[in-house]
Scaffold this motif. Structure first.
Motif, PDB file in Angstrom:
ATOM      1  N   ARG A  39       0.809  -1.220   0.000  1.00 29.64           N
ATOM      2  CA  ARG A  39       0.000   0.000   0.000  1.00 29.64           C
ATOM      3  C   ARG A  39       0.844   1.273   0.000  1.00 29.64           C
ATOM      4  O   ARG A  39       0.324   2.372  -0.160  1.00 29.64           O
ATOM      5  N   ALA A  40       2.147   1.132   0.238  1.00 29.90           N
ATOM      6  CA  ALA A  40       3.026   2.297   0.332  1.00 29.90           C
ATOM      7  C   ALA A  40       3.189   2.954  -1.033  1.00 29.90           C
ATOM      8  O   ALA A  40       3.257   2.283  -2.058  1.00 29.90           O
ATOM      9  N   THR A  41       3.256   4.276  -1.005  1.00 30.11           N
ATOM     10  CA  THR A  41       3.495   5.035  -2.234  1.00 30.11           C
ATOM     11  C   THR A  41       4.941   5.504  -2.321  1.00 30.11           C
ATOM     12  O   THR A  41       5.334   6.123  -3.306  1.00 30.11           O
ATOM     13  N   SER A  42       5.714   5.210  -1.274  1.00 25.22           N
ATOM     14  CA  SER A  42       7.134   5.544  -1.239  1.00 25.22           C
ATOM     15  C   SER A  42       7.819   4.590  -0.269  1.00 25.22           C
ATOM     16  O   SER A  42       7.201   4.120   0.680  1.00 25.22           O
ATOM     17  N   GLU A  43       9.088   4.318  -0.512  1.00 25.63           N
ATOM     18  CA  GLU A  43       9.866   3.490   0.403  1.00 25.63           C
ATOM     19  C   GLU A  43      10.593   4.333   1.439  1.00 25.63           C
ATOM     20  O   GLU A  43      11.287   3.791   2.298  1.00 25.63           O
ATOM     21  N   ILE A  44      10.408   5.647   1.370  1.00 25.34           N
ATOM     22  CA  ILE A  44      11.084   6.559   2.281  1.00 25.34           C
ATOM     23  C   ILE A  44      10.097   7.023   3.349  1.00 25.34           C
ATOM     24  O   ILE A  44       9.100   7.683   3.033  1.00 25.34           O
ATOM     25  N   PRO A  45      10.340   6.674   4.616  1.00 22.05           N
ATOM     26  CA  PRO A  45       9.437   7.098   5.691  1.00 22.05           C
ATOM     27  C   PRO A  45       9.418   8.621   5.837  1.00 22.05           C
ATOM     28  O   PRO A  45      10.432   9.291   5.621  1.00 22.05           O
ATOM     29  N   VAL A  46       8.263   9.137   6.206  1.00 21.91           N
ATOM     30  CA  VAL A  46       8.091  10.574   6.436  1.00 21.91           C
ATOM     31  C   VAL A  46       7.570  10.784   7.859  1.00 21.91           C
ATOM     32  O   VAL A  46       7.000   9.878   8.464  1.00 21.91           O
ATOM     33  N   SER A  47       7.746  11.982   8.366  1.00 19.09           N
ATOM     34  CA  SER A  47       7.271  12.327   9.705  1.00 19.09           C
ATOM     35  C   SER A  47       5.757  12.238   9.771  1.00 19.09           C
ATOM     36  O   SER A  47       5.052  12.615   8.835  1.00 19.09           O
TER      37      SER A  47
END
Length: 112
Positions: A39-47
């Motif tokens: 379901r993720a739209t990016s592999e980079i976590p955000v705050s």
């Protein structure tokens, strides 16, 4: 975590049971990680913002941004946040209507 709280709801209890359920079986933990990644739209976590200071999540198509939370030990909020909705028939219907895939994931785990 329930024991450390002065007040808690049935949704809180279900949420914490979800962490136990995920932690108790590595297959469930892996399924939750895989589901979150799908379901993720990016592999980079955000705050997650001020309300969740210092916490990060993978952005994605979740019923709530907290479902994407990333823990250093690999845990997720997928099972916990999904189980919260199972505290009442209305909650279950809300999850079913708002995110049928998350609802079906939780039902599948409960039938495991």
């Amino acid at each position: 975590n329930i024991g450390s709280r002065k007040y808690w709801s049935k949704a809180d209890l279900f949420h914490e049971m979800g962490h136990f359920y995920e932690f108790s079986d590595p297959r469930i933990a892996q399924a939750a990680q895989d589901w979150r990644a799908s379901r993720a739209t990016s592999e980079i976590p955000v705050s997650l913002g001020r309300l969740y200071a210092g916490e990060k999540a993978l952005p994605g198509n979740y019923i709530h941004p907290y479902v994407g939370k990333v823990y250093p030990y690999g845990g997720t909020e997928v099972v916990s946040m999904g189980l919260e909705f199972f505290e009442s028939p209305k909650g279950m219907l809300d999850l079913y209507q708002q995110d049928r895939g998350h609802f079906e994931f939780i039902v599948g785990l409960l039938n495991h």
